[in-house]
Scaffold this motif. Structure first.
Motif, mmCIF file in Angstrom:
data_model
loop_
_atom_site.group_PDB
_atom_site.id
_atom_site.type_symbol
_atom_site.label_atom_id
_atom_site.label_comp_id
_atom_site.label_asym_id
_atom_site.label_seq_id
_atom_site.Cartn_x
_atom_site.Cartn_y
_atom_site.Cartn_z
ATOM 1 N N ASP A 48 0.833 -1.203 0.000
ATOM 2 C CA ASP A 48 0.000 0.000 0.000
ATOM 3 C C ASP A 48 0.867 1.253 0.000
ATOM 4 O O ASP A 48 2.020 1.224 0.447
ATOM 5 C CB ASP A 48 -0.903 -0.011 1.247
ATOM 6 C CG ASP A 48 -2.055 0.967 1.145
ATOM 7 O OD1 ASP A 48 -2.305 1.480 0.041
ATOM 8 O OD2 ASP A 48 -2.701 1.219 2.171
ATOM 9 N N VAL A 49 0.277 2.309 -0.514
ATOM 10 C CA VAL A 49 0.901 3.628 -0.450
ATOM 11 C C VAL A 49 0.281 4.382 0.726
ATOM 12 O O VAL A 49 -0.931 4.391 0.879
ATOM 13 C CB VAL A 49 0.633 4.413 -1.751
ATOM 14 C CG1 VAL A 49 1.013 5.870 -1.586
ATOM 15 C CG2 VAL A 49 1.404 3.814 -2.902
ATOM 16 N N GLN A 75 1.568 -5.424 -5.894
ATOM 17 C CA GLN A 75 2.098 -4.137 -6.349
ATOM 18 C C GLN A 75 2.999 -4.322 -7.570
ATOM 19 O O GLN A 75 3.800 -5.251 -7.612
ATOM 20 C CB GLN A 75 2.919 -3.525 -5.212
ATOM 21 C CG GLN A 75 3.490 -2.158 -5.524
ATOM 22 C CD GLN A 75 4.487 -1.735 -4.460
ATOM 23 O OE1 GLN A 75 5.529 -2.351 -4.277
ATOM 24 N NE2 GLN A 75 4.155 -0.690 -3.733
ATOM 25 N N ILE A 76 2.846 -3.418 -8.531
ATOM 26 C CA ILE A 76 3.768 -3.371 -9.674
ATOM 27 C C ILE A 76 4.315 -1.952 -9.714
ATOM 28 O O ILE A 76 3.540 -0.999 -9.817
ATOM 29 C CB ILE A 76 3.041 -3.685 -10.993
ATOM 30 C CG1 ILE A 76 2.352 -5.048 -10.933
ATOM 31 C CG2 ILE A 76 4.003 -3.605 -12.173
ATOM 32 C CD1 ILE A 76 1.286 -5.243 -12.007
ATOM 33 N N ARG A 77 5.618 -1.830 -9.603
ATOM 34 C CA ARG A 77 6.201 -0.485 -9.665
ATOM 35 C C ARG A 77 6.808 -0.254 -11.041
ATOM 36 O O ARG A 77 7.438 -1.133 -11.621
ATOM 37 C CB ARG A 77 7.273 -0.306 -8.587
ATOM 38 C CG ARG A 77 6.664 0.026 -7.229
ATOM 39 C CD ARG A 77 7.724 0.198 -6.181
ATOM 40 N NE ARG A 77 8.298 -1.076 -5.798
ATOM 41 C CZ ARG A 77 9.597 -1.311 -5.695
ATOM 42 N NH1 ARG A 77 10.477 -0.369 -5.983
ATOM 43 N NH2 ARG A 77 10.035 -2.495 -5.328
ATOM 44 N N ILE A 78 6.622 0.948 -11.541
ATOM 45 C CA ILE A 78 7.144 1.310 -12.868
ATOM 46 C C ILE A 78 7.917 2.608 -12.711
ATOM 47 O O ILE A 78 7.377 3.589 -12.182
ATOM 48 C CB ILE A 78 5.988 1.501 -13.866
ATOM 49 C CG1 ILE A 78 5.093 0.253 -13.900
ATOM 50 C CG2 ILE A 78 6.514 1.835 -15.255
ATOM 51 C CD1 ILE A 78 3.651 0.549 -14.208
ATOM 52 N N HIS A 126 -5.875 -0.241 -8.669
ATOM 53 C CA HIS A 126 -5.678 1.129 -8.198
ATOM 54 C C HIS A 126 -4.317 1.585 -8.695
ATOM 55 O O HIS A 126 -3.349 0.830 -8.662
ATOM 56 C CB HIS A 126 -5.738 1.182 -6.667
ATOM 57 C CG HIS A 126 -5.407 2.526 -6.100
ATOM 58 N ND1 HIS A 126 -6.196 3.631 -6.317
ATOM 59 C CD2 HIS A 126 -4.372 2.945 -5.333
ATOM 60 C CE1 HIS A 126 -5.663 4.674 -5.697
ATOM 61 N NE2 HIS A 126 -4.554 4.285 -5.089
ATOM 62 N N VAL A 127 -4.264 2.813 -9.168
ATOM 63 C CA VAL A 127 -2.994 3.362 -9.668
ATOM 64 C C VAL A 127 -2.623 4.552 -8.805
ATOM 65 O O VAL A 127 -3.459 5.422 -8.543
ATOM 66 C CB VAL A 127 -3.117 3.795 -11.142
ATOM 67 C CG1 VAL A 127 -1.783 4.310 -11.662
ATOM 68 C CG2 VAL A 127 -3.606 2.638 -12.002
ATOM 69 N N SER A 128 -1.387 4.566 -8.360
ATOM 70 C CA SER A 128 -0.948 5.642 -7.477
ATOM 71 C C SER A 128 0.205 6.405 -8.108
ATOM 72 O O SER A 128 1.183 5.811 -8.581
ATOM 73 C CB SER A 128 -0.505 5.037 -6.142
ATOM 74 O OG SER A 128 0.112 6.016 -5.343
ATOM 75 N N LYS A 151 2.833 3.290 -9.056
ATOM 76 C CA LYS A 151 2.490 2.013 -8.433
ATOM 77 C C LYS A 151 1.117 1.573 -8.914
ATOM 78 O O LYS A 151 0.145 2.322 -8.807
ATOM 79 C CB LYS A 151 2.463 2.101 -6.907
ATOM 80 C CG LYS A 151 3.835 2.274 -6.282
ATOM 81 C CD LYS A 151 4.054 3.701 -5.969
ATOM 82 C CE LYS A 151 5.435 3.961 -5.438
ATOM 83 N NZ LYS A 151 5.675 5.426 -5.375
ATOM 84 N N VAL A 152 1.087 0.396 -9.458
ATOM 85 C CA VAL A 152 -0.180 -0.200 -9.879
ATOM 86 C C VAL A 152 -0.491 -1.315 -8.886
ATOM 87 O O VAL A 152 0.354 -2.182 -8.633
ATOM 88 C CB VAL A 152 -0.073 -0.783 -11.306
ATOM 89 C CG1 VAL A 152 -1.371 -1.479 -11.699
ATOM 90 C CG2 VAL A 152 0.285 0.306 -12.303
#
Lengths: 152, 107, 129
Positions: free
Chosen positions: A70-71, C8-11, C37-39, C116-117
């Motif tokens: 989570d963020v 989580q997938i980080r790009i 969810h996209v952050s 972050k996806v």
């Protein structure tokens, strides 16, 4: 009837880019995690919302499985009462919740000193169900410890 | 003597992870690299030569984040990473480095 | 039985206007991708940012699909911040192919930054909000 216990994991971040390791044992009697919520609780002062101050990872049942990434953000205003994220994680008795919190605030190099960086706190709330042990009036009236032991 | 392979086998057993394949995975990063990331889902990568990484390097994955400490050479433990794995060096590498993992492909 | 996971997938986006293709796989212990969810580091960066997504060969979002339609502000409760898929999307170790595109120049973003996806994976097909 559901019996709910809120388990809280508190983290303190004292310097930029810090990794805070999480390793906390959940109470023995909780058997299911049904909700998750994490929030900045103290320390950061900002005139605007910050969508990201850090990243959080949580594993349950002594690293049997990674469940939550989570963020964590910062809200300057207190809005509505936050709703827990609904989850359904079976918990084994008294096992560890592990993981980490990584501070990812973008601090300008000139600000990047321990004097400028304000330590802050993040809390993780786990909404857990538990089963109340059946009350055995006769046994517990005679000898509480013996009655408790007999169940196991 | 601390036995890495035995430790890994114990970890996998305790965590109920069945192994399809265990092998070495090597990642060579060129001089000048400041950041590198790659994906390792449905597998675990145990970092075996952390002492080769510069102090202050951040290794960040879905299950673990670790900043290489000053006394890394005196530490024996090995740790696992999974998911999106990123390696952020404090400064661009002066020379190429090979990072070695024991790769566990989950069954 | 493991029921939930937030994968989580980080790009990493290095430069303005960059378009990054990524290929990962979903956790094979979970059957269905329930929601996404996209952050982004700053909500102002949502304007013009796009995410294409294909899971298990099935196109979920076209490459021009705007991220602002998939995410929400920081003030939204955790339980409401995910975009729920109406259709059934198989997980179980499926290949996830995506392309994230930074709009470039619209907002003075700090580069590099990480997107972050989050994929909400579940096992129970009946699990609906």
């Amino acid at each position: 009837m559901r019996n709910i216990r809120y388990c809280i994991i508190r983290l303190e971040v004292t310097h930029p880019g810090q990794v805070v390791e999480i390793s906390q044992r959940l109470p023995m009697h909780v058997n299911r995690c049904t909700g998750y919520l994490s929030r900045h609780t103290q320390g950061i002062i900002s005139g605007s919302d910050l969508p990201e101050i850090g990243l959080l990872a949580l594993e349950f049942n002594s690293r049997k499985q990674l469940y939550i990434n989570d963020v964590i953000g910062f809200q300057k205003d207190i809005g509505d009462i936050p709703e827990y994220l609904d989850v359904d994680i079976p918990l084994m008795n008294g096992q560890l919740v592990t993981g980490y919190y990584l501070d990812t605030r973008k601090i300008e190099p000139k600000e990047c000193s321990h004097k400028v960086f304000a330590p802050y706190k993040v809390s993780i709330y786990l909404r857990c169900d538990y089963v109340k042990p059946d009350k055995d009036v006769r046994s517990s009236a005679i000898h509480t410890t013996a009655a408790g032991a007999a169940k196991y | 003597m601390y036995d890495h392979l035995q430790f890994i086998q114990q970890q996998l057993g305790q965590r109920n992870i069945e192994t399809a394949l265990q092998q070495f995975y090597r990642l060579t990063l060129d001089a000048g690299t400041l950041y590198h990331h790659f994906y390792a889902y449905n597998q675990l990568l145990f970092l075996t030569n952390a002492e080769q990484l510069p102090v202050g390097t951040l290794i960040h994955s879905d299950c673990r984040a670790r900043i290489i400490p000053k006394d890394i050479e005196r530490l024996q433990g090995i740790e696992d990473y999974t998911g999106t794995i990123s390696i952020q060096f404090p400064e661009p590498l002066e020379e190429s480095r090979t990072i070695e993992f024991i790769q566990i492909i989950e069954n | 039985m493991k029921n939930h996971k937030f994968q989580q997938i980080r790009i990493r986006i290095n430069t303005s206007g960059e378009s990054v293709r990524f290929t990962v796989e979903t956790d094979k212990l979970y059957a269905i991708v329930k929601a996404i969810h996209v952050s982004l580091p700053d909500s102002r960066m949502l304007v013009g940012t796009s995410l294409g997504l294909k899971i298990n060969g099935q196109e979920v979002f076209d490459d021009a699909h705007e991220v602002r339609l998939l995410t929400c502000g920081n003030q939204v409760a955790p339980n409401k911040k995910f975009f729920h898929f109406e259709e059934r999307i198989e997980a179980g170790g499926s290949t996830v192919e995506g392309r994230f595109t930074d709009p470039g120049n619209l907002y003075k973003a700090k580069y590099p930054y990480d997107v972050k996806v989050y994929l909400w994976l579940v096992n129970d097909p009946q699990h609906k909000r």
